[in-house]
Design an enzyme around this catalytic site. Structure first.
Site, short mmCIF file in Angstrom:
data_model
loop_
_atom_site.label_atom_id
_atom_site.label_comp_id
_atom_site.label_asym_id
_atom_site.label_seq_id
_atom_site.Cartn_x
_atom_site.Cartn_y
_atom_site.Cartn_z
N ASP A 42 -10.98 3.12 4.20
CA ASP A 42 -11.11 1.75 4.11
C ASP A 42 -12.74 1.51 3.72
O ASP A 42 -13.31 0.62 3.24
CB ASP A 42 -10.70 0.96 5.42
CG ASP A 42 -9.67 0.02 5.21
OD1 ASP A 42 -9.27 -0.60 4.16
OD2 ASP A 42 -9.03 0.05 6.27
N GLN A 99 -4.63 -1.45 9.57
CA GLN A 99 -4.59 -2.85 8.69
C GLN A 99 -5.12 -3.77 9.80
O GLN A 99 -4.38 -3.74 11.02
CB GLN A 99 -3.09 -3.08 8.55
CG GLN A 99 -2.90 -4.51 7.95
CD GLN A 99 -3.53 -4.66 6.41
OE1 GLN A 99 -3.56 -3.28 5.62
NE2 GLN A 99 -4.05 -5.48 6.09
N LYS A 145 0.78 -1.14 -0.16
CA LYS A 145 0.09 -0.19 -0.04
C LYS A 145 0.87 1.32 0.04
O LYS A 145 0.72 2.38 -0.81
CB LYS A 145 -0.87 -0.07 1.27
CG LYS A 145 -2.15 -1.26 0.99
CD LYS A 145 -2.86 -1.26 2.60
CE LYS A 145 -3.86 -2.70 2.31
NZ LYS A 145 -4.61 -2.79 3.27
N1 GUN Z 1 -7.30 -6.65 6.12
C1 GUN Z 1 -7.55 -7.50 5.21
N2 GUN Z 1 -8.06 -6.64 4.24
C2 GUN Z 1 -7.89 -5.36 4.72
C3 GUN Z 1 -8.60 -3.97 4.18
O1 GUN Z 1 -9.23 -4.01 3.07
N3 GUN Z 1 -8.31 -2.94 5.10
C4 GUN Z 1 -7.86 -3.26 6.33
N4 GUN Z 1 -7.65 -1.96 7.07
N5 GUN Z 1 -7.42 -4.29 6.81
C5 GUN Z 1 -7.45 -5.39 5.91
#
Ligand code: GUN
Length: 297
Positions: free
Chosen positions: A121, A98, A54
């Site tokens: 998100d 995350q 990311k």
């Molecule tokens: N863990 C797995 N997928 C995601 C996501 O799309 N966003 C976040 N913040 N954590 C995740």
């Protein structure tokens, strides 16, 4: 026997990121440097990889990134304190924590603490509400990526029967909402469904988001269906680690008309839509409307 078209999420994400790079340039020309804060608590190896990707993608297209790492034994007040500081920082436009979080931290409390305008998100209850009501807001990235890929394959989704396998808050429920808004007829199959394979076999579109490696084989899929595989599962084959989806690709690609691979399908789209949300959040926080949003592409 024909073999399904492989939907190249990596190429589609690259195309989207190229357009987003231009959106970032336009914002920077107006004095706004979009900035994404990524918070990682602990050192789960898979999360480390996601966070690194990311941050790298953000930098590649000119988005500033702030990587905030906290030890696995961080308590909730410390994490909420960090989020409060990021909420209050005008230079930070997007905040991503995350998931999953280490034991002892409550995901819902953490999501609730993120300012809805910075919730890139799309997990905050305000953004979830907006999504369900069909109002503008920040939509979750993986579901948006799924819909984007579907539209590239079948422009008009109206009247198609979509079956979503899985009902998580992160993917199953929001992707079902987006499919309804695209005028699909909708079935959600889950762990309590009776005869899941038979229900799934009625689908024109299958979204697999259940987190079970290669659960869905050719017996679950109607000939000609479009199959989007959201699963990312780590398994061992002949003693070697392998990444597989929720779909048995070799089996399903013999009956589907189009299918996403794992890796290289939905995963790269999730990151592209995270960047898109960050840019949209930055523009909104500065009272700017984005020109020619990349979503229109
Ligand atoms: N863990 C797995 N997928 C995601 C996501 O799309 N966003 C976040 N913040 N954590 C995740």
């Amino acid at each position: 026997m024909s073999v399904a078209h492989m939907i190249d999420g990596k190429a589609e994400a690259a195309r989207l990121l190229d357009m987003l790079r231009e959106d970032v340039s336009r914002l920077r020309a107006q004095g706004v440097a979009p900035c994404l804060a990524v918070v990682l608590v602990g050192n789960d190896p898979a999360s480390e990889v996601y966070v690194r990707n990311k941050v790298l993608r953000a930098r590649e297209i000119g988005i500033e990134s702030l990587e905030c790492r906290l030890p696995a034994d961080t308590d909730e007040p410390a994490l909420l304190g960090l989020i409060a500081r990021l909420n209050a920082d005008p230079a930070v436009h997007g905040i991503l924590v995350q998931m999953p979080l280490p034991a002892g931290l409550t995901e819902s409390a953490v999501i609730d603490a993120i300012a809805p305008a910075k919730d890139v998100d799309g997990f905050h209850r305000e953004n979830v509400g907006r999504l369900v009501l069909g109002e503008p807001g920040l939509a979750p990235c993986t579901p948006s990526g799924c819909l984007h890929l579907l539209r590239r394959i079948a422009h008009d989704l109206s009247g198609k029967h979509a079956v979503v396998v899985g009902r998580s808050n992160i993917v199953g429920k929001p992707v079902a909402t987006l499919l309804l808004q695209a005028n699909c007829s909708l079935t959600v199959v889950h762990s309590r469904s009776v005869n899941a394979a038979q229900l799934c076999r009625q689908a024109d579109i299958v979204i697999a988001a259940v987190g079970k490696p290669q659960l869905i084989d050719a017996n679950w899929v109607k000939p000609g269906a479009i199959v989007i595989d959201v699963g990312i599962n780590r398994i061992e084959v002949d003693g070697k680690p392998k990444l597989v989806g929720d779909v048995d690709y070799a089996s399903v690609s013999r009956v589907a008309s189009a299918i996403t691979p794992v890796p290289g399908g939905v995963g790269p789209m999730t990151i592209a839509f995270l960047m898109k949300n960050t840019i949209a959040a930055a523009a909104a926080q500065h009272g700017l409307r984005q020109q020619a949003p990349a979503s229109a592409a």
